[in-house]
Design a protein around this motif. Sequence first.
Motif, PDB file in Angstrom:
ATOM      1  N   PRO A  59       0.817  -1.227   0.000  1.00 23.22           N
ATOM      2  CA  PRO A  59       0.000   0.000   0.000  1.00 23.22           C
ATOM      3  C   PRO A  59       0.848   1.275   0.000  1.00 23.22           C
ATOM      4  N   LYS A  69      -4.702   1.778  -3.041  1.00 21.16           N
ATOM      5  CA  LYS A  69      -5.709   0.818  -2.607  1.00 21.16           C
ATOM      6  C   LYS A  69      -7.092   1.458  -2.690  1.00 21.16           C
ATOM      7  N   TYR A  90      -6.358  -2.368  -6.492  1.00 18.87           N
ATOM      8  CA  TYR A  90      -5.619  -1.109  -6.714  1.00 18.87           C
ATOM      9  C   TYR A  90      -6.129  -0.364  -7.936  1.00 18.87           C
TER      10      TYR A  90
END
Length: 264
Positions: A59, A69, A90
Motif C-alpha cells: 500500500p 488501494k 488497486y
Amino acid sequence: MKIILHIIIIILLTVLTQIGGLIYLISIFLVKKQKEKKRLKRIGIFAVLYLFATFLLVPNLAPVFGREKIKETEIVRAHSFFYKLANRNYVRPKLNKSIEKIGIEFGKKNSGIKVVYLDANFPFIDKFPLFPHLSHNDGKKIDVSLIYENPNGKLTNKKPSVSGYGAYESPTEKEYNQISICKDKGYWQYNFPKYLTLGKINKDIKFSKKGTRELSNLIVKQSEIGKLFIEPHLKNRLNLKSGKVRFHGCQAVRHDDHIHFQLK
Ligand SMILES: [Zn+2]
C-alpha cells in the motif's frame, strides 16, 4: 521434478496476486535445503512475508506506480476478503475518488445498500494483466456487482455468487441474445466465468432493475468515467441511454454478472 513444481507454484501465485510468486521464491532461498521440516518452515515464512508485504509494504509502494488501494467506506466494500488479500484492489487515485463519489451518492438514495467491487487492478506495472481480465492492466478499470433485491422487493446487499462472478442475469426469450451470437462465432471463452462462481448462494434474491439502473446511471454521470460495459440485453432492459454504455466485444467475457467501468 521439484523445480517444475516450484515453477508452477510461482506462476500461479504471480497470476493470482502479482507479488506472491516473488515472495515464494524468496521463501525458498531463505530456508536452506538441509533444514528439518523444510516445507513447513517455507510455508510459514511465505505466509508471514506475504501478509507483511500485502498489508504494510505494497500500500505504501503502489503510489510510486501511480496506484492506490481502493478506499473502503461504509458504502464501498470488496465482495470478499480475497480481493484485498490478493492485491487485486488497486486503482489510480482519480478512479478511487470517482468510486467514493459514486458510493456516497448511491448510499444517499439507498440507505444501507453498498457498492460492492470485484476485480480492479494489481498495484504495480502498466500492461501487467489481471487474469482473467486482460484489460485490467493500467489502474483505470474496475468491476462492480449488480444490485439485487429480496423476495419482498427491497434492495439487499446479498449477491448470488461466492466469487462474485459467473451468476448470470441471462437474456429472456424475447431479449437480444449477444451470448449465443458470440458462442456461434466461436468465442468459447465468452461464457467461461460460469465455472468461476465457486458456488451459487442466496438463491431467493432477484436481480434489481431499479437498483442496478441507478448504480449504472450514477457511474456514467461521473465526468472522469469514459466507458461502462454491460451485456446489451441488460442495457436495453435497464433503459440505459448514455453513450458511455458500450458493448465490450465477443473477445471479452459476458457482462451480465457484473458491471465494468473505466476512466477516460
Ligand atoms: Zn472488468
